[in-house]
Write an enzyme that holds these catalytic residues in place. Structure first.
Site, PDB file in Angstrom:
ATOM      1  CB  THR A 184      -4.568  -6.399  -1.629  1.00  0.00           C
ATOM      2  OG1 THR A 184      -5.383  -5.712  -2.563  1.00  0.00           O
ATOM      3  CG2 THR A 184      -5.438  -7.025  -0.547  1.00  0.00           C
ATOM      4  CB  ALA A 185      -5.958  -1.198  -1.035  1.00  0.00           C
ATOM      5  CG  MET A 215      -9.799   1.622  -8.939  1.00  0.00           C
ATOM      6  SD  MET A 215      -9.282   0.880 -10.481  1.00  0.00           S
ATOM      7  CE  MET A 215      -9.374  -0.842 -10.090  1.00  0.00           C
ATOM      8  CG  ASP A 230      -1.513  -9.419  -4.716  1.00  0.00           C
ATOM      9  OD1 ASP A 230      -1.020 -10.183  -3.879  1.00  0.00           O
ATOM     10  OD2 ASP A 230      -1.713  -9.764  -5.896  1.00  0.00           O
ATOM     11  CG  ASP A 290       1.347   0.954 -12.040  1.00  0.00           C
ATOM     12  OD1 ASP A 290       1.703   1.122 -13.201  1.00  0.00           O
ATOM     13  OD2 ASP A 290       0.706  -0.041 -11.631  1.00  0.00           O
ATOM     14  N   PRO A 321       0.795  -1.231   0.000  1.00  0.00           N
ATOM     15  CG  PRO A 321       0.048  -0.957   2.181  1.00  0.00           C
ATOM     16  CD  PRO A 321       0.771  -1.909   1.297  1.00  0.00           C
ATOM     17  CE  LYS A 362      -3.791   2.714 -17.834  1.00  0.00           C
ATOM     18  NZ  LYS A 362      -2.804   1.796 -17.246  1.00  0.00           N
TER      19      LYS A 362
END
Ligand code: SAH
Length: 257
Positions: free
Chosen positions: A128-129, A179, A100, A47, A24, A67
């Site tokens: 993972t978050a 998201m 992850d 990223d 994270p 992005k």
């Protein structure tokens, strides 16, 4: 003294790709194997959500392929091409992804591109978050007898596909939404439409696992309004325990049971 485990049998080979989970944000939440790959990489493609603290662990050449919001200068097929090209040049390539790599990380496209080109590729898992968020809240993602199912879902699907965040949301579930911050009103409506009680506890954790983390705890009804002031990256945990209060209406699945 090194705390790293011995490099696994065929290690980080020349011309190989490692899809590495950066976790994270905090560097001390990386796995030892992730640190090993970062230290031995020739090039690291990273990223937007990867923390500078993590990048500082590698002396490799670093290339941003994320992005930026509103721009898409690194579409996935271009990333697939550059990581494969670097590996074909004989470099040890780290593709560093937040959390992850196998959770909403487009890992399958990169695995496929590498395998098509005959390049050895491995996944190094990361935190993972959702796990980081639960840890920051000081509680578990699942609780025996109360929430015995855990769903990781995204509210942002492939263009053209409709995100169905309420699918499978039944009593006994913790739902971790990724998201989702840009469409909170429709998430709230979709979840209420499953019959979930209005007072299900909803927890927002922004920048979980980092020094900048922020929390908001609220209820399902009103969650969109309660999140004003929070922004991405944030994960949302929605808990519908088995012994919840009165549902807003009888859920179809419960009626069948
Ligand atoms: N592979 C990542 C998810 C990438 S999708 C993972 O396993 O965590 C990007 C989404 O992940 C963000 O929009 C947000 O919902 C979530 N996210 C990533 N890092 C986060 C963090 N530190 N805190 C809260 N949410 C985070």
């Amino acid at each position: 003294m090194s705390f790293l485990p011995p490099t696994p049998p065929d290690g980080f080979r020349i011309g190989a790709i490692a899809l590495v989970g950066a976790g994270p944000g905090a560097a001390d939440l990386l796995t030892l194997r992730a640190v090993d790959r970062l230290k031995n990489a020739d090039v690291v493609f990273y990223d937007r959500l990867v923390d500078p603290e993590v990048l500082a662990l590698t002396g490799a050449r670093k290339m941003f392929v994320g992005k930026t919001v509103g721009a898409n200068e690194w579409p996935q097929h271009r990333i697939d091409r550059v990581i494969v090209a670097a590996a074909l040049e004989g470099l040890r390539v780290v593709r560093l992804k937040s959390g992850d790599p196998s959770v909403f990380g487009r890992a399958c496209e990169e695995l496929e591109a590498a395998r098509r080109a005959g390049i050895p590729v491995e996944i190094i898992p990361g935190i993972t978050a959702a796990s980081a968020a639960a840890a920051s809240l000081g509680r578990a993602l699942t609780e025996r007898g109360q929430t015995e199912r855990l769903i990781l879902a995204t509210a942002t699907c492939k263009p053209g596909d409709t995100a169905c965040v309420g699918a499978g949301f039944v009593p006994g579930t913790t739902l971790a939404l990724y998201m989702a911050m840009h469409r909170l009103s429709s998430v709230e409506a979709d979840l209420l439409a499953t019959g979930a009680p209005e007072d299900c506890v909803v927890e927002f954790v922004q920048q979980a696992g980092t020094y900048a983390e922020r929390f908001v705890t609220t209820t399902l009804r009103g969650m969109a309004a309660a999140a004003t002031g929070l922004s991405n990256p944030a994960v949302i945990l929605v808990r519908w325990p088995k012994t919840a209060c009165t549902p807003t209406r009888a859920p179809a699945l419960a009626a069948l049971a």
